[in-house]
Design an enzyme around this catalytic site. Structure first.
Site: not given
Ligand SMILES: *Cc1c(COP(=O)(O)O)cnc(C)c1O
Length: 430
Positions: A135, A204, A229-230, A389
């Site tokens: 990322f 991560d 928040y995922k 995705r």
């Protein structure tokens, strides 16, 4: 191992849902009827408890309790209390993990710590190694630190990582589940290999925490960060988390040495004395309202514990993604969608990505196809240049949702609906 569920009809999916022991967990969430939400890997859905909890914090704890609530409502201990709940999901021990800041900021802290520890041990190590398709924020933070430390950030493809574990390596920094492809790294194997080479590891867990079982202590990892928040359903911009193995936690003051990471913040001394253990990784005042809402999200994941916890969620997640892959490949063949996610279940996170071949149907179309799906209420996302995705959160998704999402995709492709001009307009967030 490639798992396969043959679900020939929509009714078969209805049957699978009827047998699903995790199905009741869906009732915890406030989900719009018209939406099939395949983006919980980017922003988790709203737990029904969150709005009332936020209102309580605002009107009672803040409105009435005022500053007393730091003590009386336990505000000051939220980073540790909620951190302990996350620790249960990622194989960390009690008191080893705190909630603070953003994933990007926490990565800066732990990567700094790892580099300082390595530099004192062996000064010849000048390389931070990561994956080219990691990322971007992770790569930018690493690049910035590499510059500050006179080091090099080396980027390689996933298959080349082990070939670069050598005596020049300082830190191997990886995201366990790749955000584009959903490919999972074997944390235990890569950590052991990095240690063998004398390096440290930073992991991560943005697409792992709450998505699959993680065993930080068992895999020997050195440092980890992750996102609220995922899959933890903590709400937009929810605070993130940070973990340091107890063997490292006290070896370094992290560079953002703020007062709440001080051993005694309310002594107001002019010199910094780091708090014991992971608490030194705190910096400033915790965002209380956001933390309270994050806890609602986290509790929605922990509600699976009596039903088998993360292993049970993982099994359902793999069944959902396997079904989606099977149905898309069977029903959308010839439309230029190529699976970009590993077929082998142990290498697949909780998402499925399809690359849209350029030059099919007179254009690249990946972005427009996703916009057409979103207009139909099937919400996934697009990652430039070519990735469609789809995230599958087993807490609230049903097998019938998988069927219906694929049915919409079939219609979008067969009718070329995505070619409409309105689906070509790019928004700032994709
Ligand atoms: C989502 C994500 C982030 C997000 O970082 P923020 O600081 O919250 O913006 C970071 N790293 C990875 C790998 C991610 O998937």
């Amino acid at each position: 191992m490639t798992d396969s569920i043959t679900c020939v009809t929509r009714n078969d999916c209805v049957q699978l849902d009827a047998q699903d022991a995790l199905a009741p967990l869906r009732h915890q969430f406030s989900l719009p009827d018209s939406v099939i939400y395949l983006d919980g890997n980017s922003l988790g859905v709203l737990p029904k408890t969150a709005a009332a909890r936020a209102a309580q914090v605002v009107t009672e704890e803040w409105g009435v309790g005022l500053i007393r609530s730091w003590n009386t409502a336990g505000w000051i201990a939220l980073p540790q209390r909620i951190g302990n709940k996350i620790a249960r999901l990622v194989g960390a021990g009690e008191g080893e993990l705190v909630v603070a800041d953003s994933t990007s900021v926490n990565l800066f802290k732990v990567l700094s710590a790892a580099l300082r520890i390595i530099q004192t041990d062996a000064n010849q190590r000048k390389v931070i190694l990561s994956e080219r398709s990691n990322f971007p924020t992770d790569l930018y933070i690493a690049e910035s630190l590499a510059q500050q430390h006179g080091m090099t950030l080396k980027l390689v493809d996933a298959d080349e990582i082990t070939a670069h574990l050598n005596d020049k390596l300082a830190v191997l920094m990886l995201t366990q589940v790749n955000y584009r492809t959903g490919r999972v790294h074997d944390m235990a194997v890569l950590t052991a290999a990095a240690h063998q080479a004398g390096a440290l590891t930073v992991w991560d867990l943005a697409h792992s925490a709450g998505a699959l079982p993680v065993d930080l202590i068992g895999s020997g990892a050195d440092f980890a960060v992750g996102c609220g928040y995922k899959y933890l359903n903590g709400g937009p911009g929810a605070p993130a988390f940070v973990w340091a193995h107890p063997r490292h936690a006290e070896r370094f003051w992290q560079p953002l040495a703020g007062w709440l990471g001080h051993a005694a913040p309310f002594e107001f001394t002019s010199d910094y004395r780091p708090a014991p253990g992971i608490n030194r990784y705190l910096c400033g005042t915790p965002p209380v309202i956001s933390l309270a809402v994050l806890e609602c999200g986290l509790d929605s994941v922990l509600a699976a514990e009596p039903l088998g916890g993360m292993p049970a969620l993982r099994a359902k997640s793999l069944a959902l993604t396997a079904l989606f892959i099977e149905l898309v490949e069977a029903r959308c063949a010839g439309h230029g969608l190529t699976l970009a996610t590993p077929r082998a279940s142990e290498q697949r996170g909780s998402q499925v990505s399809f690359a849209r071949d350029t030059g099919v149907d007179g254009g690249e179309g990946g972005y427009a196809i996703m916009q057409a799906l979103i207009a139909r209420g099937v919400i996934g996302d697009f990652r430039a240049p070519d990735i469609l995705r789809f995230g599958f959160t087993p807490l609230y998704l049903r097998f019938v949702d998988v069927w219906d999402a694929v049915e919409h995709l079939v219609q979008v492709m067969q009718t070329s609906e995505w070619k409409q001009a309105r689906f070509q307009v790019r928004s700032s967030v994709t």
